[in-house]
Design a protein around this motif. Sequence first.
Motif, PDB file in Angstrom:
ATOM      1  N   ILE A 148       1.612  -1.074  -4.177  1.00 13.97           N
ATOM      2  CA  ILE A 148       0.613  -1.541  -3.814  1.00 13.97           C
ATOM      3  C   ILE A 148      -0.380  -1.088  -4.911  1.00 13.97           C
ATOM      4  O   ILE A 148      -1.346  -1.651  -5.663  1.00 13.97           O
ATOM      5  N   ASP A 149      -0.251   0.325  -5.300  1.00 10.95           N
ATOM      6  CA  ASP A 149      -0.931   0.824  -6.109  1.00 10.95           C
ATOM      7  C   ASP A 149      -0.607   0.009  -7.741  1.00 10.95           C
ATOM      8  O   ASP A 149      -1.574  -0.449  -8.392  1.00 10.95           O
ATOM      9  N   TYR A 150       0.616  -0.035  -7.991  1.00  7.65           N
ATOM     10  CA  TYR A 150       0.992  -1.000  -9.221  1.00  7.65           C
ATOM     11  C   TYR A 150       0.275  -2.213  -9.175  1.00  7.65           C
ATOM     12  O   TYR A 150      -0.368  -2.522 -10.058  1.00  7.65           O
ATOM     13  N   ALA A 151       0.229  -2.816  -8.178  1.00 10.48           N
ATOM     14  CA  ALA A 151      -0.218  -4.193  -8.046  1.00 10.48           C
ATOM     15  C   ALA A 151      -1.706  -4.297  -8.192  1.00 10.48           C
ATOM     16  O   ALA A 151      -2.278  -5.055  -8.751  1.00 10.48           O
ATOM     17  N   HIS A 152      -2.484  -3.271  -7.875  1.00  8.94           N
ATOM     18  CA  HIS A 152      -4.022  -3.184  -8.000  1.00  8.94           C
ATOM     19  C   HIS A 152      -4.209  -2.769  -9.706  1.00  8.94           C
ATOM     20  O   HIS A 152      -5.233  -3.054 -10.005  1.00  8.94           O
ATOM     21  N   ARG A 153      -3.438  -2.181 -10.181  1.00  7.67           N
ATOM     22  CA  ARG A 153      -3.700  -1.467 -11.368  1.00  7.67           C
ATOM     23  C   ARG A 153      -3.034  -2.315 -12.699  1.00  7.67           C
ATOM     24  O   ARG A 153      -3.625  -2.543 -13.806  1.00  7.67           O
ATOM     25  N   CYS A 154      -2.167  -3.280 -12.490  1.00  9.26           N
ATOM     26  CA  CYS A 154      -1.822  -4.009 -13.547  1.00  9.26           C
ATOM     27  C   CYS A 154      -2.489  -5.282 -13.668  1.00  9.26           C
ATOM     28  O   CYS A 154      -3.443  -5.352 -12.836  1.00  9.26           O
ATOM     29  N   ASN A 155      -2.341  -5.884 -14.838  1.00 11.73           N
ATOM     30  CA  ASN A 155      -3.566  -6.996 -15.204  1.00 11.73           C
ATOM     31  C   ASN A 155      -3.263  -8.332 -15.023  1.00 11.73           C
ATOM     32  O   ASN A 155      -3.557  -9.326 -15.344  1.00 11.73           O
TER      33      ASN A 155
END
Length: 112
Positions: free
Chosen positions: A75-82
């Motif tokens: 979830i964190d990755y999904a929110h941070r990536c572009n």
Amino acid sequence: MIEDNIVRVGREEAMAHLKPMLNGYRRFWNRVYIGVTANPEKRWAKHSSNGWAKMVLLYEAYRPDIAIDLERDLIDYAHRCNFLMPPDNINPGGEGIGNEQRYHYLYVLVGE
């Protein structure tokens, strides 16, 4: 509809496989949601009425803490990536999963 696309690697190697998988789903679908459950059929029954096309099981964890960690990381990755489309997840993950020592599944919901 529940689809099995389970990554069969250890926890340490899992994110290297899960991130590209998530990106693939985000590329071809308009909505995604990341979650964890011990009972995919029961969880799908709750989600399916909200317009989701399918649930894809991504990882099978033998301990709840592993499932929670992977869910939060993804979830964190999904929110941070572009990517142009963020996931539907509002919370960071790990809410509502018990401490029962049974298999838990990391999943993604996809929809139009």
